[in-house]
Scaffold this motif. Sequence first.
Motif, PDB file in Angstrom:
ATOM      1  N   UNK A  54      46.004  63.128  76.948  1.00 31.95           N
ATOM      2  CA  UNK A  54      44.674  63.729  77.056  1.00 31.95           C
ATOM      3  C   UNK A  54      43.621  62.705  76.691  1.00 31.95           C
ATOM      4  N   UNK A  55      42.398  62.953  77.166  1.00 32.86           N
ATOM      5  CA  UNK A  55      41.257  62.181  76.733  1.00 32.86           C
ATOM      6  C   UNK A  55      40.802  62.630  75.358  1.00 32.86           C
ATOM      7  N   UNK A  56      39.735  62.037  74.861  1.00 37.99           N
ATOM      8  CA  UNK A  56      39.285  62.292  73.499  1.00 37.99           C
ATOM      9  C   UNK A  56      39.065  63.772  73.222  1.00 37.99           C
ATOM     10  N   UNK A  57      38.490  64.495  74.178  1.00 42.32           N
ATOM     11  CA  UNK A  57      38.203  65.909  73.948  1.00 42.32           C
ATOM     12  C   UNK A  57      39.407  66.816  74.002  1.00 42.32           C
ATOM     13  N   UNK A  58      40.545  66.295  74.461  1.00 42.83           N
ATOM     14  CA  UNK A  58      41.724  67.132  74.600  1.00 42.83           C
ATOM     15  C   UNK A  58      42.843  66.795  73.647  1.00 42.83           C
ATOM     16  N   UNK A  59      42.544  66.027  72.604  1.00 41.88           N
ATOM     17  CA  UNK A  59      43.579  65.647  71.648  1.00 41.88           C
ATOM     18  C   UNK A  59      43.837  66.772  70.655  1.00 41.88           C
ATOM     19  N   UNK A  94      43.730  69.981  78.398  1.00 43.30           N
ATOM     20  CA  UNK A  94      43.636  68.798  79.264  1.00 43.30           C
ATOM     21  C   UNK A  94      44.499  69.019  80.501  1.00 43.30           C
ATOM     22  N   UNK A  95      44.280  68.215  81.525  1.00 40.57           N
ATOM     23  CA  UNK A  95      44.960  68.440  82.800  1.00 40.57           C
ATOM     24  C   UNK A  95      46.471  68.441  82.660  1.00 40.57           C
ATOM     25  N   UNK A  96      47.027  67.537  81.876  1.00 37.69           N
ATOM     26  CA  UNK A  96      48.489  67.475  81.748  1.00 37.69           C
ATOM     27  C   UNK A  96      49.049  68.794  81.215  1.00 37.69           C
ATOM     28  N   UNK A  97      48.394  69.373  80.229  1.00 35.32           N
ATOM     29  CA  UNK A  97      48.863  70.635  79.663  1.00 35.32           C
ATOM     30  C   UNK A  97      48.562  71.801  80.594  1.00 35.32           C
ATOM     31  N   UNK A 118      48.026  67.668  72.824  1.00 36.34           N
ATOM     32  CA  UNK A 118      47.463  66.581  73.603  1.00 36.34           C
ATOM     33  C   UNK A 118      47.451  65.309  72.785  1.00 36.34           C
ATOM     34  N   UNK A 119      47.966  64.223  73.371  1.00 44.87           N
ATOM     35  CA  UNK A 119      48.044  62.944  72.657  1.00 44.87           C
ATOM     36  C   UNK A 119      47.390  61.856  73.510  1.00 44.87           C
ATOM     37  N   UNK A 120      46.971  60.804  72.868  1.00 42.98           N
ATOM     38  CA  UNK A 120      46.355  59.684  73.572  1.00 42.98           C
ATOM     39  C   UNK A 120      47.427  58.858  74.276  1.00 42.98           C
ATOM     40  N   UNK A 121      47.099  58.354  75.470  1.00 38.49           N
ATOM     41  CA  UNK A 121      48.035  57.484  76.178  1.00 38.49           C
ATOM     42  C   UNK A 121      48.359  56.240  75.361  1.00 38.49           C
ATOM     43  N   UNK A 122      47.431  55.822  74.502  1.00 40.90           N
ATOM     44  CA  UNK A 122      47.607  54.598  73.718  1.00 40.90           C
ATOM     45  C   UNK A 122      48.310  54.817  72.386  1.00 40.90           C
ATOM     46  N   UNK A 123      48.785  56.022  72.123  1.00 40.68           N
ATOM     47  CA  UNK A 123      49.422  56.308  70.836  1.00 40.68           C
ATOM     48  C   UNK A 123      50.560  55.319  70.577  1.00 40.68           C
ATOM     49  N   UNK A 124      50.532  54.688  69.405  1.00 39.13           N
ATOM     50  CA  UNK A 124      51.504  53.658  69.088  1.00 39.13           C
ATOM     51  C   UNK A 124      52.916  54.239  69.016  1.00 39.13           C
ATOM     52  N   UNK A 125      53.932  53.453  69.396  1.00 42.80           N
ATOM     53  CA  UNK A 125      55.306  53.952  69.370  1.00 42.80           C
ATOM     54  C   UNK A 125      55.728  54.523  68.023  1.00 42.80           C
ATOM     55  N   UNK A 126      55.309  53.882  66.930  1.00 42.54           N
ATOM     56  CA  UNK A 126      55.699  54.390  65.614  1.00 42.54           C
ATOM     57  C   UNK A 126      55.106  55.776  65.369  1.00 42.54           C
ATOM     58  N   UNK A 127      53.855  55.950  65.776  1.00 42.54           N
ATOM     59  CA  UNK A 127      53.212  57.252  65.606  1.00 42.54           C
ATOM     60  C   UNK A 127      53.819  58.282  66.554  1.00 42.54           C
TER      61      UNK A 127
END
Length: 237
Positions: A54-59, A94-97, A118-127
């Motif tokens: 999701x984008x910022x508004x859909x996290x 968000x659209x994915x959900x 909803x999560x950011x596409x850039x979320x780090x692997x550890x997170x």
Amino acid sequence: MLVAAAVSPCPPLLVPEIAAGAAPELDAARAACSDALGVLAAARPDLLVVVGTAGQGGLGRFPQGAPGTFRGFGVHLDVHLGPVGHTVPERALPTSLAVGAWLLERTGWADAPIEGLGVAESLEPERCAETGRELAGRAGRVALLVMGDASSCRTLKAPGYLDERAAPFDAEAARALGAADLAALRALDPGLAQELKAAGRAPWQILAGAAESANLTGSLLYEDAPYGVGYLVATWS
């Protein structure tokens, strides 16, 4: 703990009203998604969590009944994330959900309460791994519906144009998802995924984190790139 998972692509074109005359091109993908949801239902979960980027508004989290819409794609079609209670949550999916909610409505899901994340596409692997572990602990029997596309660079007409690295990336993702190979999913390079516009990387790594102690087996139900975008459907049970 995690008892089952389904992996689905999340293009709005999965919705026939949006695809219009091109809808039959994704009939096989829709059928595979329906089969995957059947695996989730058969696992008798206490909770189903739909995960997508999701984008910022859909996290963040979305409660059951959260609304989604496809009006921005030119069709008057609204969905909800499972049954609506006395009050409808205000924040839109968000659209994915929303695509996940559409799949669940289409198959008449009534097997467990539903939540969205909803999560950011850039979320780090550890997170991603931490998030997956948190989700797996949300109930005694947790199922995940994991929404995410592979690369968007498979052909010259693809949204991201042709990138020769895209096909090998997608092939490894498909193999890992089909084999429930947690180490291989954790090893997916977030930088490369971003360059290839593979929005599924973070949700897939969340799934890997959720499945760490689940000992699930995987099955790849669908793999194709009809519009130059990699679409994968898999189940873990």
